[in-house]
Design a protein around this motif. Sequence first.
Motif, PDB file in Angstrom:
ATOM      1  N   ARG A   1     -19.695 -58.783 -61.486  1.00  0.00           N
ATOM      2  CA  ARG A   1     -19.345 -57.360 -61.479  1.00  0.00           C
ATOM      3  C   ARG A   1     -17.872 -57.175 -61.849  1.00  0.00           C
ATOM      4  NH1 ARG A   1     -23.032 -53.741 -58.826  1.00  0.00           N
ATOM      5  NH2 ARG A   1     -25.052 -54.724 -59.093  1.00  0.00           N
ATOM      6  N   MET A   2     -17.026 -58.022 -61.280  1.00  0.00           N
ATOM      7  CA  MET A   2     -15.593 -57.923 -61.560  1.00  0.00           C
ATOM      8  C   MET A   2     -15.274 -58.273 -63.007  1.00  0.00           C
ATOM      9  SD  MET A   2     -14.168 -59.519 -57.991  1.00  0.00           S
ATOM     10  CE  MET A   2     -12.485 -59.661 -58.583  1.00  0.00           C
ATOM     11  N   ALA A   3     -16.049 -59.188 -63.589  1.00  0.00           N
ATOM     12  CA  ALA A   3     -15.776 -59.659 -64.946  1.00  0.00           C
ATOM     13  C   ALA A   3     -15.954 -58.572 -66.003  1.00  0.00           C
ATOM     14  CB  ALA A   3     -16.665 -60.852 -65.280  1.00  0.00           C
ATOM     15  N   VAL A   4     -16.803 -57.568 -65.724  1.00  0.00           N
ATOM     16  CA  VAL A   4     -17.020 -56.504 -66.716  1.00  0.00           C
ATOM     17  C   VAL A   4     -16.052 -55.336 -66.519  1.00  0.00           C
ATOM     18  CG1 VAL A   4     -19.438 -57.115 -67.073  1.00  0.00           C
ATOM     19  CG2 VAL A   4     -18.857 -55.345 -65.396  1.00  0.00           C
ATOM     20  N   GLN A   5     -15.201 -55.421 -65.496  1.00  0.00           N
ATOM     21  CA  GLN A   5     -14.201 -54.386 -65.279  1.00  0.00           C
ATOM     22  C   GLN A   5     -12.879 -54.804 -65.921  1.00  0.00           C
ATOM     23  OE1 GLN A   5     -13.994 -53.626 -61.006  1.00  0.00           O
ATOM     24  NE2 GLN A   5     -15.589 -52.069 -61.227  1.00  0.00           N
ATOM     25  N   ALA A   6     -11.959 -53.849 -65.985  1.00  0.00           N
ATOM     26  CA  ALA A   6     -10.607 -54.162 -66.456  1.00  0.00           C
ATOM     27  C   ALA A   6      -9.997 -55.232 -65.555  1.00  0.00           C
ATOM     28  CB  ALA A   6      -9.741 -52.900 -66.425  1.00  0.00           C
ATOM     29  N   THR A   7      -9.053 -55.973 -66.103  1.00  0.00           N
ATOM     30  CA  THR A   7      -8.336 -56.943 -65.277  1.00  0.00           C
ATOM     31  C   THR A   7      -7.353 -56.195 -64.378  1.00  0.00           C
ATOM     32  OG1 THR A   7      -6.527 -57.205 -66.843  1.00  0.00           O
ATOM     33  CG2 THR A   7      -8.455 -58.653 -67.139  1.00  0.00           C
ATOM     34  N   ARG A   8      -6.900 -56.885 -63.387  1.00  0.00           N
ATOM     35  CA  ARG A   8      -5.890 -56.303 -62.495  1.00  0.00           C
ATOM     36  C   ARG A   8      -4.668 -55.868 -63.304  1.00  0.00           C
ATOM     37  NH1 ARG A   8      -3.400 -59.686 -57.381  1.00  0.00           N
ATOM     38  NH2 ARG A   8      -2.484 -57.904 -56.267  1.00  0.00           N
ATOM     39  N   GLY A   9      -4.255 -56.701 -64.235  1.00  0.00           N
ATOM     40  CA  GLY A   9      -3.095 -56.379 -65.078  1.00  0.00           C
ATOM     41  C   GLY A   9      -3.318 -55.143 -65.932  1.00  0.00           C
ATOM     42  N   GLN A  10      -4.518 -54.989 -66.467  1.00  0.00           N
ATOM     43  CA  GLN A  10      -4.819 -53.804 -67.287  1.00  0.00           C
ATOM     44  C   GLN A  10      -4.757 -52.532 -66.456  1.00  0.00           C
ATOM     45  OE1 GLN A  10      -8.585 -55.362 -68.677  1.00  0.00           O
ATOM     46  NE2 GLN A  10      -7.819 -55.613 -70.763  1.00  0.00           N
ATOM     47  N   ARG A  11      -5.249 -52.589 -65.228  1.00  0.00           N
ATOM     48  CA  ARG A  11      -5.172 -51.410 -64.359  1.00  0.00           C
ATOM     49  C   ARG A  11      -3.728 -51.098 -64.000  1.00  0.00           C
ATOM     50  NH1 ARG A  11     -10.052 -53.337 -62.395  1.00  0.00           N
ATOM     51  NH2 ARG A  11      -8.984 -54.694 -60.938  1.00  0.00           N
ATOM     52  N   LEU A  12      -2.974 -52.131 -63.625  1.00  0.00           N
ATOM     53  CA  LEU A  12      -1.579 -51.904 -63.229  1.00  0.00           C
ATOM     54  C   LEU A  12      -0.760 -51.346 -64.397  1.00  0.00           C
ATOM     55  CD1 LEU A  12      -0.977 -55.043 -60.982  1.00  0.00           C
ATOM     56  CD2 LEU A  12      -1.314 -52.666 -60.243  1.00  0.00           C
ATOM     57  N   ALA A  13      -1.148 -51.684 -65.629  1.00  0.00           N
ATOM     58  CA  ALA A  13      -0.413 -51.211 -66.806  1.00  0.00           C
ATOM     59  C   ALA A  13      -0.525 -49.703 -66.997  1.00  0.00           C
ATOM     60  CB  ALA A  13      -0.910 -51.935 -68.056  1.00  0.00           C
ATOM     61  N   VAL A  14      -1.579 -49.075 -66.468  1.00  0.00           N
ATOM     62  CA  VAL A  14      -1.734 -47.622 -66.635  1.00  0.00           C
ATOM     63  C   VAL A  14      -1.309 -46.862 -65.373  1.00  0.00           C
ATOM     64  CG1 VAL A  14      -3.583 -47.891 -68.322  1.00  0.00           C
ATOM     65  CG2 VAL A  14      -4.186 -47.550 -65.910  1.00  0.00           C
ATOM     66  N   ALA A  15      -0.823 -47.580 -64.354  1.00  0.00           N
ATOM     67  CA  ALA A  15      -0.510 -46.959 -63.063  1.00  0.00           C
ATOM     68  C   ALA A  15       0.846 -46.269 -63.076  1.00  0.00           C
ATOM     69  CB  ALA A  15      -0.532 -48.015 -61.964  1.00  0.00           C
ATOM     70  N   ASP A  16       0.863 -45.051 -62.530  1.00  0.00           N
ATOM     71  CA  ASP A  16       2.130 -44.401 -62.196  1.00  0.00           C
ATOM     72  C   ASP A  16       2.480 -44.687 -60.741  1.00  0.00           C
ATOM     73  OD1 ASP A  16       2.606 -42.831 -64.703  1.00  0.00           O
ATOM     74  OD2 ASP A  16       0.673 -41.974 -64.149  1.00  0.00           O
ATOM     75  N   VAL A  17       1.451 -44.842 -59.915  1.00  0.00           N
ATOM     76  CA  VAL A  17       1.607 -45.146 -58.492  1.00  0.00           C
ATOM     77  C   VAL A  17       0.630 -46.262 -58.154  1.00  0.00           C
ATOM     78  CG1 VAL A  17       1.365 -44.252 -56.146  1.00  0.00           C
ATOM     79  CG2 VAL A  17       2.198 -42.747 -57.959  1.00  0.00           C
ATOM     80  N   VAL A  18       1.096 -47.268 -57.406  1.00  0.00           N
ATOM     81  CA  VAL A  18       0.225 -48.370 -56.977  1.00  0.00           C
ATOM     82  C   VAL A  18       0.148 -48.375 -55.457  1.00  0.00           C
ATOM     83  CG1 VAL A  18      -0.142 -50.868 -56.960  1.00  0.00           C
ATOM     84  CG2 VAL A  18       0.819 -49.768 -58.998  1.00  0.00           C
ATOM     85  N   LEU A  19      -1.073 -48.376 -54.940  1.00  0.00           N
ATOM     86  CA  LEU A  19      -1.314 -48.513 -53.505  1.00  0.00           C
ATOM     87  C   LEU A  19      -1.773 -49.951 -53.250  1.00  0.00           C
ATOM     88  CD1 LEU A  19      -3.237 -45.176 -52.924  1.00  0.00           C
ATOM     89  CD2 LEU A  19      -0.959 -45.722 -52.053  1.00  0.00           C
ATOM     90  N   ASP A  20      -1.028 -50.671 -52.425  1.00  0.00           N
ATOM     91  CA  ASP A  20      -1.369 -52.063 -52.118  1.00  0.00           C
ATOM     92  C   ASP A  20      -2.389 -52.077 -50.977  1.00  0.00           C
ATOM     93  OD1 ASP A  20      -1.535 -54.701 -51.401  1.00  0.00           O
ATOM     94  OD2 ASP A  20       0.570 -54.920 -50.827  1.00  0.00           O
ATOM     95  N   ASN A  21      -3.622 -52.489 -51.303  1.00  0.00           N
ATOM     96  CA  ASN A  21      -4.657 -52.547 -50.267  1.00  0.00           C
ATOM     97  C   ASN A  21      -5.155 -53.977 -50.086  1.00  0.00           C
ATOM     98  OD1 ASN A  21      -6.335 -51.553 -48.264  1.00  0.00           O
ATOM     99  ND2 ASN A  21      -8.003 -51.113 -49.679  1.00  0.00           N
TER     100      ASN A  21
END
Length: 199
Positions: free
Chosen positions: A155-175
């Motif tokens: 399931r995770m493999a077909v999603q964006a990578t962590r880096g790709q998500r962080l690249a579009v972030a204006d705000v990051v919530l660390d969970n």
Amino acid sequence: MLKVGLTGGIGAGKSEVSRLLASYGAVVVDADKIAREVVEPGSPGLAAVVAEFGAEVLTSDGALDRPKLGSIVFADPAGLRALNAIVHPLVGRRSAELEGAAGPDDIVVHDVPLLAENGLAKLYDLVVVVDASTDTQIDRLVRLRGMDETEARSRMAVQATRGQRLAVADVVLDNDGPLDALEPQVKRVWQQLRDRAGQ
């Protein structure tokens, strides 16, 4: 109206952030919830899915068998593209309707799992990403959702990578930690959103 995109990988805790923001007063437009609505029994969306994948993706009472469909599309990139081509336009239209019903001073949070994958960041005034490590995501999927590790990783493999998500972030919530460490972060972000919206 302030338009916020909220995203995060599976098991990162995006749904909890969405729930908290709604409790503070955000108008939440939940793409996952809408994706279920547009393929309810009797809908044109479900008819299109059955035309593409066959009646074996239905339960005995005529509803969409999500685990069955998931086992097909997550193992077949072409199948996943076909499903997305059916569902995404329907979700987009319904999301626009719900946003249009919000007031001019509302903070509208679009809860969109595939925001990074589909290049949607530009649609929002800012993007909030709920971030967790791969190990944390897998642990939650196995422990809380009952997946085996192989399914969780696929399931995770077909999603964006962590880096790709962080690249579009204006705000990051660390969970990456316990839930009680998340809420103070979400409260701070809510205040930032209110400030930006002039509330």
